[in-house]
Design an enzyme around this catalytic site. Structure first.
Site, PDB file in Angstrom:
ATOM      1  N   LYS A 221       0.877  -1.249  -0.043  1.00 11.00           N
ATOM      2  CA  LYS A 221       0.007   0.017  -0.078  1.00 11.00           C
ATOM      3  C   LYS A 221       0.734   1.328  -0.108  1.00 11.00           C
ATOM      4  O   LYS A 221       2.035   1.223   0.433  1.00 11.00           O
ATOM      5  CB  LYS A 221      -0.778   0.085   1.312  1.00 11.00           C
ATOM      6  CG  LYS A 221      -2.023  -0.919   1.236  1.00 11.00           C
ATOM      7  CD  LYS A 221      -2.979  -0.622   0.429  1.00 11.00           C
ATOM      8  CE  LYS A 221      -4.422  -1.701   0.101  1.00 11.00           C
ATOM      9  NZ  LYS A 221      -5.178  -1.660   1.433  1.00 11.00           N
ATOM     10  N   ARG A 255      -4.407 -10.365   3.938  1.00  9.94           N
ATOM     11  CA  ARG A 255      -4.482 -10.295   2.512  1.00  9.94           C
ATOM     12  C   ARG A 255      -3.465  -9.588   1.760  1.00  9.94           C
ATOM     13  O   ARG A 255      -2.926  -8.359   1.889  1.00  9.94           O
ATOM     14  CB  ARG A 255      -5.933  -9.298   2.168  1.00  9.94           C
ATOM     15  CG  ARG A 255      -6.181  -9.277   0.675  1.00  9.94           C
ATOM     16  CD  ARG A 255      -7.663  -8.405   0.265  1.00  9.94           C
ATOM     17  NE  ARG A 255      -7.746  -8.289  -0.967  1.00  9.94           N
ATOM     18  CZ  ARG A 255      -7.380  -7.324  -1.714  1.00  9.94           C
ATOM     19  NH1 ARG A 255      -6.496  -6.567  -1.639  1.00  9.94           N
ATOM     20  NH2 ARG A 255      -7.616  -7.655  -3.002  1.00  9.94           N
TER      21      ARG A 255
END
Length: 281
Positions: A221, A255
């Site tokens: 991210k 995840r």
């Protein structure tokens, strides 16, 4: 925990008290921020899913619409065309648990019919509340992620995040989803500044204390990229740090894109936290 201790999906058993689960990301999109365009064809998707399962994934999360900043919305029919054939192929060829990454009730329902077992909704059942009705009708766990249209908070940031998540839980419960089929996601990278993402990470224990399994999705991210000043393909170590921190602060599912590396971290953390016993001579 309000959720069930153990979930049985075909031949796969998931017990959050005995292991941290790795969810492998399979984007069948042309524009996802990290792997867009790589797995749009069924054969490529199948091979990648097989590799992730060998590397330690227990859940394969299939998404047909990018959620990166500035992404173009995908019509329902196009999302179905991208995801359903891949889900059917994986369900037919592999013994794995499939989740569908969508906020559209229509996509979720067709995905469950095709062989998916879990709904992963980045809008926490708020964009299309009927998705909770679909989860209830099919007996599928639903992952409710924290998200907002705009990153605007007027009071105590974490209190607002917790309240937002509770609103999503209420939508699911009112639709008939059992407590045991509700999972949460703090929504790292969604409607939050870098500083707010860090605050969310630091508040993971408060989210876990709500009593539901918590999925953490930090893989590659921008928070990691901005903190470490690294491009998307050099964020493995940063991702790993968030994974280990998340496990230590009550998260149950990771995840990720880098399944092999994270699976090793998860196994080591599970031993150190006494989820998994190890023999010592």
């Amino acid at each position: 925990m309000k959720a069930r201790d153990t979930y049985r999906f075909g031949q796969t058993t998931i017990d959050f008290h005995r292991e941290t689960v790795v969810m492998g990301i399979l984007n069948v999109t042309p524009d996802s921020f990290s792997d867009g365009g790589k797995y749009g064809q069924i054969d490529a998707a199948l091979l990648h899913a097989q590799q992730m399962l060998r590397d330690g994934a227990k859940i394969i999360d299939i998404g047909g619409e990018s959620t990166r900043p500035g992404h173009a919305p995908v019509p329902l029919e196009e999302e179905l065309e991208r995801t359903v054939p891949v889900i059917e192929a994986l369900a037919r060829e592999l013994d794995c648990v499939i989740s569908i990454d969508t906020y559209k009730a229509g996509v979720a329902e067709e995905a469950l019919k095709a062989g998916a077992r879990i709904i992963n909704d980045v809008w926490g059942a708020k964009r299309e509340p009927r998705i909770a009705d679909v989860a209830a009708a099919y007996g599928a766990p639903i992952i409710l992620m924290h998200n907002r249209e705009r990153a605007e908070y007027s009071g105590d940031f974490m209190e607002e995040v917790l309240a937002d998540l509770q609103e999503s839980v209420n939508i699911a419960r009112n639709a008939g989803v059992p407590e045991g089929d509700i999972w949460l996601d703090p929504g790292i990278g969604f409607a939050k500044s870098v500083e707010q993402n860090v605050l969310t990470m630091q508040g993971l224990r408060r989210i876990s204390n709500m009593g539901y399994p918590v999925l953490l999705g930090t893989s590659r991210k921008s928070m990691i990229g901005k903190i470490l000043d690294l491009p998307v393909d050099e964020r493995m170590e940063g991702t790993g740090a968030t994974v280990c921190y998340g496990i230590d602060h009550g998260c149950h599912i990771m995840r990720v894109h880098d399944v092999k590396e994270v699976s090793r971290m998860v196994k080591m953390m599970d031993v150190l936290s006494a989820k998994v016993a190890v023999g010592v001579n």
